[in-house]
Design a protein around this motif. Structure first.
Motif, PDB file in Angstrom:
ATOM      1  N   GLY A 105      45.147  24.529  74.025  1.00  0.00           N
ATOM      2  CA  GLY A 105      44.620  23.205  73.718  1.00  0.00           C
ATOM      3  C   GLY A 105      43.581  23.331  72.626  1.00  0.00           C
ATOM      4  N   SER A 106      43.212  22.205  72.029  1.00  0.00           N
ATOM      5  CA  SER A 106      42.354  22.288  70.842  1.00  0.00           C
ATOM      6  C   SER A 106      40.879  22.416  71.174  1.00  0.00           C
ATOM      7  CB  SER A 106      42.564  21.051  69.959  1.00  0.00           C
ATOM      8  OG  SER A 106      41.937  19.916  70.521  1.00  0.00           O
ATOM      9  N   ARG A 115      39.527  23.551  67.629  1.00  0.00           N
ATOM     10  CA  ARG A 115      38.425  22.858  66.966  1.00  0.00           C
ATOM     11  C   ARG A 115      37.259  23.818  66.743  1.00  0.00           C
ATOM     12  NH1 ARG A 115      38.721  17.147  67.329  1.00  0.00           N
ATOM     13  NH2 ARG A 115      40.598  16.489  68.433  1.00  0.00           N
ATOM     14  N   SER A 161      44.794  24.866  61.481  1.00  0.00           N
ATOM     15  CA  SER A 161      44.624  23.918  62.575  1.00  0.00           C
ATOM     16  C   SER A 161      45.899  23.931  63.408  1.00  0.00           C
ATOM     17  CB  SER A 161      44.363  22.513  62.012  1.00  0.00           C
ATOM     18  OG  SER A 161      44.230  21.583  63.064  1.00  0.00           O
ATOM     19  N   ALA A 162      45.779  24.340  64.654  1.00  0.00           N
ATOM     20  CA  ALA A 162      46.962  24.496  65.502  1.00  0.00           C
ATOM     21  C   ALA A 162      47.450  23.144  65.998  1.00  0.00           C
ATOM     22  CB  ALA A 162      46.636  25.391  66.693  1.00  0.00           C
ATOM     23  N   PHE A 180      49.380  21.163  69.158  1.00  0.00           N
ATOM     24  CA  PHE A 180      49.662  21.287  70.595  1.00  0.00           C
ATOM     25  C   PHE A 180      50.545  20.110  70.981  1.00  0.00           C
ATOM     26  CE2 PHE A 180      45.679  23.383  69.720  1.00  0.00           C
ATOM     27  CZ  PHE A 180      45.861  24.618  70.310  1.00  0.00           C
ATOM     28  N   PRO A 181      51.859  20.246  71.027  1.00  0.00           N
ATOM     29  CA  PRO A 181      52.613  21.493  70.946  1.00  0.00           C
ATOM     30  C   PRO A 181      52.729  22.022  69.512  1.00  0.00           C
ATOM     31  CG  PRO A 181      54.111  19.635  71.129  1.00  0.00           C
ATOM     32  CD  PRO A 181      52.735  19.072  71.256  1.00  0.00           C
ATOM     33  N   GLY A 182      53.059  23.279  69.428  1.00  0.00           N
ATOM     34  CA  GLY A 182      53.263  23.935  68.140  1.00  0.00           C
ATOM     35  C   GLY A 182      52.728  25.355  68.130  1.00  0.00           C
TER      36      GLY A 182
END
Lengths: 304, 309
Positions: free
Chosen positions: A81-82, A110, A117-118, A120-122
């Motif tokens: 999660g971010s 973050r 920058s990820a 979510f999903p991904g």
């Protein structure tokens, strides 16, 4: 016959040694700056920046109790999660009175999301076709870098350093022997592909999405995931461990996790979830305070 | 910090502002004047043989672009009930494939500041809860609530959605947003709210020492002179203030050992809900999960009863 995602790669040790060697060649170059908004009369909060492999700059939240140390330490590892919090949601901010706490924001989360920058999903499938390009290799390195920084602090009692979290907590305890205690809640990296096939829930559904589009990549995905399987990290863990298993016959329940728990080198307690954030949380909190030698557990008001 | 032995007896300090209805009617009118500017794109990566998934973007208050995930059954005949899924505070909005698989046209919104909706506005986490909190006209949640309510407009824009069968569901902040959307959008016919956040803001900072409410305590420690302004602002955004507007059937579940959203605030919310068709599930021995392991089945049955997927 498909490759299982828990078959140990022959070069498992070399893969992780190479990762740690890359990390060792890069100075951490810490920057530490107080965050007055999150500081209290009982603890001072800091934002910390460190260099990890890439090189990539990562962020963490450090809190140091007021008074004379050294203090036991709680190291909070990132979840999927971010957001990474100063202390995990649902736990008492009062724990900052008694412990040095450090929460790392791994690359993509973050505060550690420039330039990557990820999604979510991904994130779970980012670079998954290549073990050396898989995003989690960097994330594990970020977690190890954070641990190095934490134990370098003079306020920390090096005999009482607990890693707390999901899969990254286990990996960090396996790769960083200075972790003395581990609270590990398995979520993703255990028999991952096999469990994904039985669910439509994220984050594992990411793998199903990915393989629906690229079915020919299944073996390669399985090989990459094998570098992250809990069963291979567990024998490297020497920390006193609490494994927080899911309830009953779940694929992450006590019976399923028995081989992982049994292969950890130190004494390991397994707690079967009661499907109650309160009961499970209180159990974990009481275990930690007892093992870290802190007379009073940091329980939220509604748990007392 | 004093915890009552019976949280059901707690009396909330929330004072419902006399002009709260006018305030929100004005904000909703401002929002309605902004064209939705829908962009709906099929997402083959996230779709499956059972469920079609779409990436959705629309424009909300202050012209902020908002993202969301829309999922519906891949093969369906006739119109579908619409379900708005509202997110928790620090979680990412989930792709609502599970609801689509149950026969709903489900939309999961990412209000401003969430990933994919943070290009123009990104106060961060922690931080979002106190951004602009000294003025009701600038407080983050003014737009955040409208972003969620506009999810109803998106669902109503779909030919396959039956406008007479719309529901909203969420847990934690999502539980609070369920209350808000049900209060502000009369098109909502049924709502479920789990462990509701955003209810009893100022009570909660005295009842719990955990985040996210701790963000407000942090803010007031640094800005003690702003306490009255903060109190005045959040009264307009408090679920307890908005709940009397709710007229649809609603269920609420809380955990009596919830250290994130104190049960005292859950009881106060439930008492304030205007609907006569309301039920509270208060689970002793449970925390912020509010007994989700069991209660999820109750939510599914309740929504199915009212929306008939």
């Amino acid at each position: 016959m498909s490759t299982p995602s828990d078959t140990k790669p022959l070069d498992f040790a070399a893969y992780w040694q190479d990762t740690l060697s890359q990390l060792a060649r890069l100075p951490a170059a810490p920057e530490v700056e107080e965050i007055p908004l999150r500081s209290t009369d009982f603890a001072t909060a800091y934002g910390v920046q460190l260099t990890s492999i890439g090189p990539y700059r990562i962020f963490g939240y450090l809190s140091i109790p007021t008074g004379e140390g050294p203090f036991p330490a709680r190291y909070f590892l990132p979840r999927y999660g971010s957001v990474a919090d100063l202390v995990p949601q649902g736990t008492s901010n009062g724990q900052r009175q008694r412990y040095v706490t450090f929460a790392i924001c791994a690359r993509g989360q973050r505060r550690s999301d420039r330039p990557y920058s990820a999604g979510f999903p991904g994130q779970l499938t980012d670079g998954i076709d290549d073990p050396y390009g898989y995003i989690y290799r960097g994330i594990v390195a970020d977690c190890c870098r954070g641990l190095e920084f934490l134990v370098s602090r003079p306020e920390v009692n090096p005999q009482r350093v607990a890693a707390i979290g999901t899969d990254m907590a286990l990996d960090t305890a396996a790769l960083c022997p200075r972790v003395t205690h581990l609270v590990y809640t398995p979520v993703i990296f255990f028999q991952t592909l096999e469990r994904a096939a039985a669910t439509q829930a994220y984050p594992l559904e990411e793998l199903n999405d990915y393989l629906r589009q690229r079915p020919e990549q299944r073996d390669q995905v399985a090989q990459t995931l094998a570098y992250y399987d809990a069963s291979h990290f567990a024998p490297m863990v020497g920390a006193r461990t609490l494994l927080m298993a899911e309830a009953g016959a779940s694929p992450l329940g006590p019976a399923a996790m028995e081989t992982v728990a049994g292969s950890i080198r130190s004494s390991t307690d397994v707690h079967e979830s009661e499907n109650s954030g309160y009961r499970d949380g209180a159990y974990s909190e009481l275990w930690l305070s007892r093992e870290l030698g802190v007379p009073e557990a940091s329980l939220p008001p509604h748990w007392r | 910090m004093t915890i009552l032995s019976n949280p059901a007896e707690f009396v909330s300090s929330v004072k419902r502002p006399a002009d709260i209805d006018a305030f929100w009617e004005d904000v909703m009118a401002q929002t309605a004047r902004i064209p939705l500017q829908l962009d709906v794109t099929h997402d083959p990566l996230r779709s499956s043989p059972q469920v079609d998934v779409y990436q959705v973007h629309y424009t909300s208050l202050d012209h902020v672009r908002i993202a969301g995930w829309y999922a519906r059954p891949a093969n369906h005949a006739g119109q579908l009930p619409g379900l708005l899924v509202v997110p928790g505070y620090s979680m990412e909005p989930l792709i609502p494939k599970n609801w689509a698989a149950r026969g709903y046209a489900a939309f999961s919104v990412a209000p401003r500041g969430k990933l994919r909706s943070n290009g123009q506005f990104n106060p961060g986490y922690p931080g979002l809860l106190t951004h602009g909190i000294v003025d009701r006209n600038t407080y983050t949640y003014r737009g955040f609530y409208m972003d969620s309510c506009r999810g109803v407009d998106f669902l109503l824009s779909r030919d396959e959605v039956d406008a007479d069968r719309l529901g909203v569901t969420g847990h934690s902040q999502g539980g609070g947003l369920s209350v808000v959307v049900a209060a502000l959008r009369p098109e909502i016919k049924v709502a479920t709210s789990g462990a509701p956040f955003l209810c009893g803001f100022m009570d909660a900072i005295d009842l719990t020492d955990g985040y996210p409410y701790q963000e407000i305590a942090d803010y007031l420690r640094l800005h003690p002179d702003s306490r009255q302004q903060v109190t005045d602002t959040v009264a307009y955004f408090d679920g307890i203030s908005l709940a009397p507007r709710i007229t649809c059937p609603i269920i609420v579940n809380i955990g009596l050992q919830d250290s994130t959203c104190p049960p005292e605030t859950g009881y106060a919310l439930f008492r304030a809900i205007g609907s006569e068709d309301k039920q509270l599930y208060d689970y002793d021995g449970y925390g912020h999960d509010a007994n989700n392991a069991v209660h999820t089945g109750i939510i599914e049955a309740f929504l199915a009863q009212h929306l008939e997927p």
